[in-house]
Design a protein around this motif. Structure first.
Motif, PDB file in Angstrom:
ATOM      1  N   SER A  79     -56.691  13.970   8.585  1.00 48.50           N
ATOM      2  CA  SER A  79     -57.371  13.186   9.808  1.00 48.50           C
ATOM      3  C   SER A  79     -56.535  12.066  10.140  1.00 48.50           C
ATOM      4  O   SER A  79     -56.641  11.295  11.333  1.00 48.50           O
ATOM      5  CB  SER A  79     -58.893  12.507   9.357  1.00 48.50           C
ATOM      6  N   THR A  80     -55.510  11.633   9.379  1.00 53.81           N
ATOM      7  CA  THR A  80     -54.677  10.299  10.073  1.00 53.81           C
ATOM      8  C   THR A  80     -53.175  10.675  10.426  1.00 53.81           C
ATOM      9  O   THR A  80     -52.470   9.858  11.269  1.00 53.81           O
ATOM     10  CB  THR A  80     -54.359   9.306   8.817  1.00 53.81           C
ATOM     11  N   VAL A  81     -52.855  11.920  10.165  1.00 57.44           N
ATOM     12  CA  VAL A  81     -51.447  12.309  10.513  1.00 57.44           C
ATOM     13  C   VAL A  81     -51.612  13.097  11.797  1.00 57.44           C
ATOM     14  O   VAL A  81     -51.899  14.467  11.746  1.00 57.44           O
ATOM     15  CB  VAL A  81     -50.744  13.207   9.437  1.00 57.44           C
ATOM     16  N   GLN A  82     -51.391  12.624  12.733  1.00 59.93           N
ATOM     17  CA  GLN A  82     -51.466  13.096  14.405  1.00 59.93           C
ATOM     18  C   GLN A  82     -50.066  13.748  14.757  1.00 59.93           C
ATOM     19  O   GLN A  82     -49.984  14.615  15.746  1.00 59.93           O
ATOM     20  CB  GLN A  82     -51.929  12.164  15.192  1.00 59.93           C
ATOM     21  N   LYS A  83     -48.924  13.153  14.333  1.00 59.90           N
ATOM     22  CA  LYS A  83     -47.604  13.496  14.785  1.00 59.90           C
ATOM     23  C   LYS A  83     -47.296  14.875  14.360  1.00 59.90           C
ATOM     24  O   LYS A  83     -47.893  15.593  13.628  1.00 59.90           O
ATOM     25  CB  LYS A  83     -46.653  12.433  14.348  1.00 59.90           C
ATOM     26  N   GLU A  84     -46.371  15.416  15.324  1.00 53.75           N
ATOM     27  CA  GLU A  84     -45.885  16.709  14.746  1.00 53.75           C
ATOM     28  C   GLU A  84     -44.803  16.561  13.805  1.00 53.75           C
ATOM     29  O   GLU A  84     -43.556  16.512  13.730  1.00 53.75           O
ATOM     30  CB  GLU A  84     -45.118  17.659  15.878  1.00 53.75           C
ATOM     31  N   VAL A  85     -45.213  16.424  12.220  1.00 54.31           N
ATOM     32  CA  VAL A  85     -44.325  16.541  11.214  1.00 54.31           C
ATOM     33  C   VAL A  85     -44.782  17.473  10.231  1.00 54.31           C
ATOM     34  O   VAL A  85     -45.831  17.868  10.094  1.00 54.31           O
ATOM     35  CB  VAL A  85     -44.545  14.779  10.716  1.00 54.31           C
ATOM     36  N   TYR A  86     -43.672  17.677   9.374  1.00 55.77           N
ATOM     37  CA  TYR A  86     -44.138  18.342   8.089  1.00 55.77           C
ATOM     38  C   TYR A  86     -45.061  17.742   7.030  1.00 55.77           C
ATOM     39  O   TYR A  86     -44.716  16.664   6.908  1.00 55.77           O
ATOM     40  CB  TYR A  86     -42.782  19.063   7.577  1.00 55.77           C
TER      41      TYR A  86
END
Length: 473
Positions: free
Chosen positions: A74-81
């Motif tokens: 719910s907190t990781v919005q970026k396009e990251v692995y």
């Protein structure tokens, strides 16, 4: 170090829960404050904090991948692995193991109660003149520090050098499993970090576990007690051992150490058995540190570093900050050995001050507590104060509850030596004592500052003295 997404997934045996953009990472980060662009950030749990609280900061600094053990969807919005694992520390270890197997560099590992950071830096300074060398930074010697280093070393290096330290039983075997060292150096053994280990015998046995199935050669300092335990463990695994030190039985022996006071340098001989190899000159003043040059010179020779380069490197060695660096002030010489303290390193300092006493110089020691000695604490502090009382050292200023408690015990036995000691309760009080008694003396003097890191004994050095500090070892 470029690490592909596939390598990470294979090491963890888990596919990413969220996919990013790039196909690889530029190394890893375990501290969000030091995270760089396109790194893989490990959210490690800690005693005082939790890396999961700093995920946003790592992403803001450019992390392109996360390794977490909590649900952060719910907190990781970026396009990251995002790799979700059961234990981020163990995941870090698995990735380091995979990288070390992938890059079959020559790997050297060092351990010991004292001297491992200094010896590691000596190796770097000498071998680095002829080879591409990476070393674990600062005192990164735990499972986390070693694993972080392996994941950030350069693929193009010729040699990787690791420092290995323990405080609990079983930790060294785990470090050996990660590092897989071909060469192991045992610098010196004694009491230190005993809160998690019962005694020196157990420390020696645990240290020996750094040798593993990949180890082809071990260097063992035999100037201290407990070395036979390590030699026995090496022989059990058929690992060749080269003993070194000032002990006449050493295979690689340091002899004829002479202090040149005018140049503040030491001269010494290196022998193979009784056969002289060469004479050397070095800015190192502690005989115990000079002993550590024996394996350094031998390894450099075996790896093809020219003898002229080795000789020149030995003559230009420097020490890490706070590990015996010195500077002059008026008629005095000031040693800053404030990085850490245990019985062995205090003995090293007493030996050095005794050398200066033999040259008719006034010698002072500012001594703070030794921490991490567990149930041996009072016994070791009392033993140290007895050694000071019986030494030619002129004055010792004591700071810390353990030092003060040992002093009151000492006065019951050595009352005649009471005047040699002075109790202090703050850095400021020490500074005032030193300025009043030493700043304007016309005869030559030496004062050394030593304590465990948490004491910050370097703060007791008078400010006006420290203006000259940066120009020497």
């Amino acid at each position: 170090m470029k690490i592909s997404v596939e390598e990470v997934a294979t090491a963890f045996q888990v596919e990413p829960a969220q996919r990013g953009v790039n196909g690889f990472f530029e190394g890893i980060a375990i501290d969000s404050r030091e995270c760089r662009a396109n790194q893989l950030f490990f959210a490690l749990p800690g005693q005082k904090s939790d890396g999961h609280y700093f995920v946003k900061e790592a992403l803001d600094k450019g992390a392109s991948g996360l390794v977490v053990q909590k649900d952060l969807s719910s907190t990781v919005q970026k396009e990251v692995y995002v790799f979700k694992v059961k234990d981020t520390v163990q995941a870090l270890k698995k990735l380091a193991e995979r990288i070390i197997i992938k890059y079959p560099k020559t790997k050297i590992a060092l351990t010991g109660t004292v001297g491992k950071t200094s010896c590691k830096n000596f190796l770097y300074q000498i071998l680095g003149k002829n080879l591409n060398v990476d070393i674990t930074p600062k005192s990164y010697n735990t499972l986390i520090g070693v694993s972080w280093s392996a994941c950030n070393f350069r693929e193009t290096s010729d040699l990787w050098i690791f420092e290995a330290g323990i405080s609990q039983k079983g930790e060294m075997a785990e470090l050996s499993q990660v590092i897989k060292p071909e060469i192991v150096i045992f610098t010196a053994l004694g009491r230190g970090h005993l809160e998690g280990l019962r005694n020196e015998e157990e420390v020696a046995y645990e240290k020996a576990q750094l040798m593993g199935e990949y180890t082809k050669l071990a260097y063992l300092n035999i100037d201290n007690t407990w070395w036979p335990i390590i030699k026995q463990e090496a022989l059990k695994h058929k690992i060749p051992v080269i003993t070194f030190g000032q002990n006449p039985e050493s295979r690689l022996r340091i002899a004829h150490i002479e202090l040149k006071l005018d140049s503040m340098k030491s001269c010494f001989q290196l022998l193979w058995g009784n056969k002289k190899i060469a004479n050397y000159q070095t800015p190192l003043l502690f005989p115990e540190l000079i002993s550590l040059l024996a394996p350094v010179i031998d390894i450099a020779t075996r790896l093809g570093v020219p003898q002229d380069t080795i000789y020149e490197g030995i003559a230009q060695l420097t020490l890490p900050a706070g590990r015996g660096n010195w500077f002059r002030y008026n008629q005095g010489i000031v040693f800053n050995d404030a990085y850490n303290a245990n019985p062995l390193s205090y003995r090293k300092m007493l030996n050095l001050l005794t050398r200066f006493s033999s040259l008719q110089m006034e010698t002072w020691l500012v001594a703070g507590d030794m921490l991490e000695l567990g149930s041996y604490s009072l016994e070791e502090h009392l033993k140290l104060l007895k050694s000071i009382a019986e030494s030619p050292i002129n004055k010792a200023i004591l700071l810390g509850t353990q030092m003060h408690q040992a002093y009151w015990e000492l006065t019951k036995q050595f009352f005649s030596k009471k005047e040699k000691f002075q109790l202090a309760h703050s850095h400021q009080e020490i500074r005032e004592i030193l300025v009043e008694n030493l700043s304007f003396r016309k005869d030559k003097w030496v004062v050394a500052f030593k304590a465990s890191r948490q004491i910050e004994i370097e703060k007791a050095i008078p400010k006006e003295w420290r203006q000259n500090e940066c120009i020497r070892l």
